[in-house]
Design a protein around this motif. Structure first.
Motif, PDB file in Angstrom:
ATOM      1  N   ILE A 148      15.073 -15.500-113.173  1.00 59.76           N
ATOM      2  CA  ILE A 148      13.803 -14.936-113.650  1.00 59.76           C
ATOM      3  C   ILE A 148      13.016 -14.279-112.518  1.00 59.76           C
ATOM      4  N   MET A 149      12.950 -14.957-111.354  1.00 65.94           N
ATOM      5  CA  MET A 149      12.136 -14.449-110.248  1.00 65.94           C
ATOM      6  C   MET A 149      12.944 -13.718-109.180  1.00 65.94           C
ATOM      7  N   GLY A 150      14.269 -13.813-109.269  1.00 63.24           N
ATOM      8  CA  GLY A 150      15.112 -13.062-108.352  1.00 63.24           C
ATOM      9  C   GLY A 150      15.404 -13.727-107.028  1.00 63.24           C
ATOM     10  N   SER A 151      14.953 -14.978-106.845  1.00 60.69           N
ATOM     11  CA  SER A 151      15.208 -15.685-105.590  1.00 60.69           C
ATOM     12  C   SER A 151      15.136 -17.189-105.811  1.00 60.69           C
ATOM     13  N   TYR A 152      16.002 -17.909-105.111  1.00 57.51           N
ATOM     14  CA  TYR A 152      15.973 -19.372-105.171  1.00 57.51           C
ATOM     15  C   TYR A 152      14.791 -19.954-104.391  1.00 57.51           C
ATOM     16  N   SER A 153      14.196 -19.154-103.506  1.00 59.03           N
ATOM     17  CA  SER A 153      13.173 -19.673-102.601  1.00 59.03           C
ATOM     18  C   SER A 153      11.912 -20.137-103.325  1.00 59.03           C
ATOM     19  N   TYR A 154      11.670 -19.629-104.537  1.00 56.07           N
ATOM     20  CA  TYR A 154      10.441 -19.987-105.249  1.00 56.07           C
ATOM     21  C   TYR A 154      10.393 -21.455-105.667  1.00 56.07           C
ATOM     22  N   ILE A 155      11.540 -22.121-105.635  1.00 54.72           N
ATOM     23  CA  ILE A 155      11.560 -23.546-105.979  1.00 54.72           C
ATOM     24  C   ILE A 155      10.726 -24.353-104.983  1.00 54.72           C
ATOM     25  N   SER A 156      10.519 -23.799-103.788  1.00 60.05           N
ATOM     26  CA  SER A 156       9.789 -24.516-102.745  1.00 60.05           C
ATOM     27  C   SER A 156       8.332 -24.768-103.112  1.00 60.05           C
ATOM     28  N   TYR A 157       7.736 -23.905-103.911  1.00 62.81           N
ATOM     29  CA  TYR A 157       6.341 -24.111-104.300  1.00 62.81           C
ATOM     30  C   TYR A 157       6.198 -25.380-105.143  1.00 62.81           C
ATOM     31  N   ILE A 158       7.202 -25.656-105.956  1.00 62.25           N
ATOM     32  CA  ILE A 158       7.201 -26.878-106.769  1.00 62.25           C
ATOM     33  C   ILE A 158       7.439 -28.093-105.874  1.00 62.25           C
ATOM     34  N   THR A 159       8.428 -27.996-104.984  1.00 62.79           N
ATOM     35  CA  THR A 159       8.793 -29.160-104.162  1.00 62.79           C
ATOM     36  C   THR A 159       7.694 -29.519-103.158  1.00 62.79           C
ATOM     37  N   LEU A 160       7.042 -28.523-102.584  1.00 66.72           N
ATOM     38  CA  LEU A 160       5.979 -28.807-101.618  1.00 66.72           C
ATOM     39  C   LEU A 160       4.779 -29.476-102.287  1.00 66.72           C
TER      40      LEU A 160
END
Length: 433
Positions: A404-416
């Protein structure tokens, strides 16, 4: 409780040395035998199996999530079985069930085709339901029961030397787990994914008979005591030192929730990363072999941290481990944000490596140290349900971040955000003993 020597010629009380060391050896093999049910064992099969079933990455991730979530609903019950029937019989039936599940999974394409023919439908939903059910069996028996029963059995046979003993087991398990993707990838390359699952099913079937012969529930069944003590005086000392908490009593302590949530975070992050590791590295133009190779440095760090912290665990406060694990989770999360840069890869390696090393300590040593041995199965069974839920939702969330967002990196906002909440909650953690 079933008779401890039934179906076996092995008599622990007759051994020339403390039988706990046999338990350490065979229990460690039992944890390694759960690899086919762990994410690190499933991830290598992701691409060939989803392609054979005609499922997209999101559909396959959702099937994994559904099967794992179903497993989480019943895995805590396995802890009750552990307390009632002991490690030996629980682990035996878990190995048999995992063997059957892998055998069925190897024929998942044929099973799906049969259902499609029966219902006169070519819908992807049939393949989705089939593999979801098989994932339920694989995750429940492998990640859930076999791991818990084997690890708990080792901890029950030791008390004073739990940390040192767990360091030996953890080193072997870490090396085995980290090398398994490379070995399984080689197995798939040489034999195909179907034959590979059938080979593992046969190995598990053979190992189940080793479980009957060598697994033993607790030293007291054989007039022995943890660590090899054998006198009534030592028995009294051991019992006076340790209070046994029920599950409800454990749930009333802050430590249960904070340690449980941190272990769940590790399960979430490492599962999501491992499940999509090839795709994650592919976004940065790395090959499949380069992606799988990342597990080697992660395992080296995990082994070193596990060995050191297990040895020290008999002497230091475990909430220090909780704080260090929180810090390593933050490092790994920022690593995902910086994925496009080489420093991001290094941060992920260090973060997951340190978390993995501390996970083996906390998940094995902390629970009996904090809550005693009597209800260990029930307590760790509940914690296992947390871990299974976390590992269930991780692949889908990682997948949707990418699709959906084009990158796996956005998961970090949830984890942080999650780590910030756990950090605040962990400030007043203490040992309830």
């Amino acid at each position: 409780m079933l008779k401890p020597n039934k179906y076996s010629f092995i008599k622990p009380e007759k051994f020339p040395f403390f039988y706990g060391y046999v338990v350490l050896f065979i229990g460690t093999i039992g944890v390694l035998a759960s690899v086919p049910g762990q994410t690190i064992g499933v991830s290598v099969f992701t691409d060939p199996v989803k392609n054979a079933l005609g499922l997209s990455r999101n559909q396959f991730s959702n099937a994994y999530m559904l099967g794992t979530l179903l497993s989480s609903m019943v895995v805590s019950r396995a802890g009750v079985w552990f307390d009632a029937y002991g490690a030996r019989y629980v682990a035996f039936f878990a190995a048999i069930l995992l063997s059957i599940a892998l055998l069925l999974a190897s024929f998942s394409v044929e099973i799906s085709a049969a259902f499609k023919y029966f219902f006169n439908s070519s819908s992807w939903l049939i393949s989705f339901i089939t593999i979801s059910f098989l994932f339920f069996l694989i995750r429940f028996s492998g990640q859930g029961i076999l791991t818990m029963a084997s690890r708990n059995m080792i901890m029950i046979w030791f008390k004073k030397n739990r940390g040192k003993i767990n360091s030996i087991s953890s080193i072997v398990v870490s090396l085995g787990f980290s090398s398994s993707p490379i070995l399984l990838n080689k197995l798939i390359t040489d034999n195909g994914w179907q034959i590979s699952w059938q080979i593992m099913a046969l190995c598990l079937l053979l190992f189940s008979f080793c479980i009957l012969q060598f697994y033993r529930n607790k030293p007291e069944d054989f007039k022995l005591l943890p660590d090899g003590f054998s006198t009534q005086k030592n028995s009294t000392i051991i019992e006076n030192e340790e209070k046994d908490f029920t599950l409800q009593e454990a749930k009333n302590t802050r430590a249960f929730w904070m340690f449980g949530l941190m272990l769940s975070f590790h399960s979430f992050f490492s599962t999501g990363f491992t499940f999509h590791v090839v795709s994650i590295f592919n976004t940065q133009s790395y090959s499949k072999s380069e992606a799988i190779a990342i597990f080697l440095p992660i395992s080296i760090i995990a082994v070193l941290i596990s060995a050191l912290c297990n040895i020290l665990s008999d002497y230091v406060h475990h909430k220090i481990y909780l704080y260090v694990m929180l810090g390593s989770g933050i490092i790994a999360s920022f690593g995902m944000l910086l994925l496009a840069k080489p420093v991001g890869i290094y941060m992920i390696i260090v973060g997951i490596g340190v978390m993995g090393g501390l996970f083996t300590v906390i998940n094995a040593v902390t629970w009996p140290k904090y809550y005693g041995r009597k209800y260990l199965g029930t307590i760790t069974g509940k914690i296992m349900s947390f871990l299974v839920v976390s590992s269930a939702i991780a692949p889908s969330l990682f997948s949707y971040c990418y699709s959906i967002m084009g990158s796996y990196s956005y998961i970090s906002y949830i984890t942080l955000l999650f780590l910030f909440v756990v950090t605040i909650g962990s400030i007043r953690v203490k040992n309830p003993q």
